[in-house]
Design an enzyme around this catalytic site. Structure first.
Site, mmCIF file in Angstrom:
data_model
loop_
_atom_site.group_PDB
_atom_site.id
_atom_site.type_symbol
_atom_site.label_atom_id
_atom_site.label_comp_id
_atom_site.label_asym_id
_atom_site.label_seq_id
_atom_site.Cartn_x
_atom_site.Cartn_y
_atom_site.Cartn_z
ATOM 1 N N ASP A 556 -18.059 -30.654 32.868
ATOM 2 C CA ASP A 556 -17.136 -29.778 32.144
ATOM 3 C C ASP A 556 -17.518 -29.812 30.669
ATOM 4 O O ASP A 556 -16.906 -30.504 29.859
ATOM 5 C CB ASP A 556 -15.698 -30.251 32.359
ATOM 6 C CG ASP A 556 -14.683 -29.254 31.834
ATOM 7 O OD1 ASP A 556 -15.089 -28.186 31.349
ATOM 8 O OD2 ASP A 556 -13.476 -29.548 31.893
ATOM 9 N N GLU A 565 -20.064 -21.425 32.415
ATOM 10 C CA GLU A 565 -19.977 -20.051 31.906
ATOM 11 C C GLU A 565 -19.575 -19.078 33.010
ATOM 12 O O GLU A 565 -20.179 -19.053 34.075
ATOM 13 C CB GLU A 565 -21.300 -19.592 31.289
ATOM 14 C CG GLU A 565 -21.163 -18.249 30.581
ATOM 15 C CD GLU A 565 -22.387 -17.873 29.763
ATOM 16 O OE1 GLU A 565 -22.239 -17.140 28.774
ATOM 17 O OE2 GLU A 565 -23.497 -18.312 30.117
#
Length: 614
Positions: A556, A565
């Site tokens: 993360d 993304e």
């Protein structure tokens, strides 16, 4: 008026024996069963009559009072019981009809919100993303034939790509045409149509859509060269909110001249499919169809299956490996949108099929994505065979497409060697490469959709070699993959932002990572938010991130786009899969709307006249 009778026959009275009499006190006249009274008894009866009458009146009054009191009690009790029954029944009725949202429906609401957060241009009042504002208001000014204001930012940046936008709009349109009833049941039909129109309005600006020919297409706005060290507001290396790009210089527009068959083909598919979604808005639908046909001519140079032109120019970001899959994809959608059989002749031409061999037998076989449309085109053409029943000269190729679709579905199932799975059960459609989820959601959509096709024609399943697999096996594959994405995975993490209790907090997204305030951070100053270890100050609801790696691991971190993304192309497949699996609304598909423009293949003969009667 005839006497009413009870359910078992006869009158409602308990007894109809006229010989049986009753005294005033309601008891049976027992004297009727005794011998006649003597004279003495009669005299005594006469002498005692006044007293007896008084007694009888007192007794009658007492009984009547008692009856009235009892009647009042019984009436009140009956009313109370009735009230209780009504309240209970209403509660039960309310409990039966109370909406119960399944996880797929809840996630669907989230996934659609992501597109609101990706909008560029002057945002509508109902956009409902508080931390977004107007942006890109100079796009295309003085640098293109039209202004290029609007559209969607592709991912976590401020770049607008025509290619993935087109694919996203095609997928969303397809899902609406198949599952409009489910969208309506979830209250999202108007929303998803608004999302599609925002995209197609922009696509119509990227070429001269009112003309009869095309010589240039805007393929990209902003972005620059990612390998450059420049940090001007136009560049990918700049970390700032789109709203803060206030330069008076219009952002750079990248154009495609003469040769871009894949791009033009995908754009044609998007506009053609959307024209069916908006068929009730005739002027807009015709505008979309016209644009799609002009683009398809530009893509194929009007050579059809004999096209021998070059491929699209190199792009740093979105390169299509081939263009024949876009030809089949766009041709199939144009046939649905126009009913022009020349498009069906093109897509069923064996020459086109032979050109697409790389997708049928290569590692991308069965992997629907922005780059490879072959699996989607095969399923769309299989739909025509299943519901329209075409014969010669189309049957042979359409049957081939359906056989290939069966093979693709089999390859998704556990036990088949085509694709590996992680220990947590996620299918590796991209063979262990990063960002796997965008491919998984597309496969889940195709599988669920084909299952619904089979059930619509009462077909219980498919054969994978000698083994029969029921429709439930296909649906189970789709559900297990989507459940993995929603949180049933080794990380116990939902890969859709805002869904569940645990989801990515450091999504690679400029707008989400920088607070909305009066301070406008420049390219360099904005990097402190990129590199911050704190969670994003703005939650980008509904964004599906790239996903875990081949060992179910996940980082993360904003510094690694492979994990965190999101993209509009990925979210479009997510939306399609979620609405297909949602239990809201009626089950199944809309069989006919997608074919609304297709005339009957054979003109039905009028019935013979009735026999002549002299």
């Amino acid at each position: 008026m005839p006497e009413r009778t009870n359910l078992w026959g006869g009158a409602f009275e308990i007894s109809t024996n006229e010989d049986q009499t009753t005294t005033e006190d309601g008891d049976s006249d027992r004297a009727a069963y005794r011998s006649p009274p003597s004279v003495e008894e009669v005299k005594q009866s006469w002498l005692l009559r006044p007293e007896r009458e008084k007694e009888m009146k007192r007794k009658k009054k007492f009984i009547q009072g008692k009856v009235i009191k009892n009647l009042a009690v019984y009436t009140a009790l009956a009313g109370l019981i009735t009230l209780v029954i009504v309240l209970v029944s209403r509660r039960r009725h309310h409990q039966r009809t109370a909406p119960v949202s399944d996880n797929y429906t809840i996630a669907l609401h989230h996934a659609l919100m992501f597109f609101n957060a990706q909008r560029s241009g002057s945002l509508p009042a109902h956009n409902n993303v508080s931390w977004r504002g107007n942006s890109g208001l100079k796009d295309g000014h003085k640098t293109f034939i039209n202004n290029l204001v609007g559209g969607y930012y592709d991912a976590g940046d401020a770049i607008k790509f025509t290619f993935p936008t087109s694919f996203a709009m095609t997928m969303l349109s397809w899902s609406v045409l198949e599952y409009s009833t489910k969208y309506e049941a979830t209250g999202e039909l108007d929303h998803v149509k608004d999302i599609i129109k925002w995209g197609t309005d922009y696509l119509l600006k990227t070429f001269n859509s009112s003309a009869n020919s095309v010589d240039v297409i805007a393929s990209q706005v902003g972005g620059g060269n990612p390998y450059s060290k420049a940090t001007n507001p136009h560049d990918l290396n700049c970390w700032m909110r789109p709203e803060d790009i206030t330069t008076n210089d219009p952002r750079e527009v990248y154009k495609c001249y003469t040769e871009c068959p894949a791009l033009a083909g995908e754009m044609a598919a998007a506009l053609a499919s959307a024209s069916i979604v908006f068929k009730d808005s005739q002027d807009y639908s015709r505008k979309l169809v016209h644009g799609a046909e002009v683009l398809f001519k530009f893509a194929t140079k009007e050579q059809g299956a004999k096209y021998a032109g070059g491929s699209d120019p190199f792009s740093v970001f979105y390169n299509s490996d081939d263009y024949w899959d876009e030809f089949v994809w766009a041709g199939a959608w144009l046939y649905c949108a126009t009913g022009n059989s020349s498009y069906l002749q093109l897509v069923t031409d064996p020459i086109v099929a032979n050109h697409s061999e790389v997708f049928r037998r290569g590692p991308q076989r069965g992997v629907l994505s922005w780059n490879n449309k072959h699996a989607g085109a095969q399923l769309l053409l299989t739909r025509m065979r299943m519901f329209l029943g075409y014969g010669y000269p189309y049957e042979e190729m359409l049957r081939t497409f359906q056989n290939q679709v069966d093979g693709i579905m089999c390859s998704y199932l556990p036990g088949f060697p085509n694709f590996k799975r992680t220990h947590g059960g996620l299918i590796q459609l991209n063979h262990g490469k990063p960002c796997p989820l965008q491919y998984v959601v597309n496969a889940a959509f195709l599988t669920t959709l084909y299952t619904d096709y089979l059930e619509a024609i009462d077909t219980p399943g498919i054969y994978c070699g000698p083994k029969f697999h029921a429709n439930e096996d296909l649906r189970r594959f789709a559900k297990t993959q989507m459940d993995y994405i929603l949180g049933k995975n080794p990380q116990r993490m939902s890969y859709i932002v805002g869904f569940g209790d645990r989801f990515p907090q450091h999504v690679l997204h400029r707008g989400a990572s920088i607070p909305k305030n009066k301070i406008k951070y420049s390219c360099q100053a904005g990097k402190k938010w990129r590199d911050s270890s704190k969670p994003n100050p703005n939650i980008i609801v509904g964004a599906m991130v790239g996903g875990p790696d081949k060992t179910d691991g996940f980082r993360d971190s904003r510094s690694n786009y492979n994990y965190t993304e999101p993209t509009i192309a990925g979210n479009a497949g997510l939306v399609a899969a979620l609405v297909a699996l949602s239990v809201k609304g009626t089950a199944g598909i809309d069989r006919n709307t997608i074919f609304y423009a297709i005339p009957p293949m054979f003109t039905p003969q009028p019935p013979p006249p009735p026999p002549w009667i002299p």
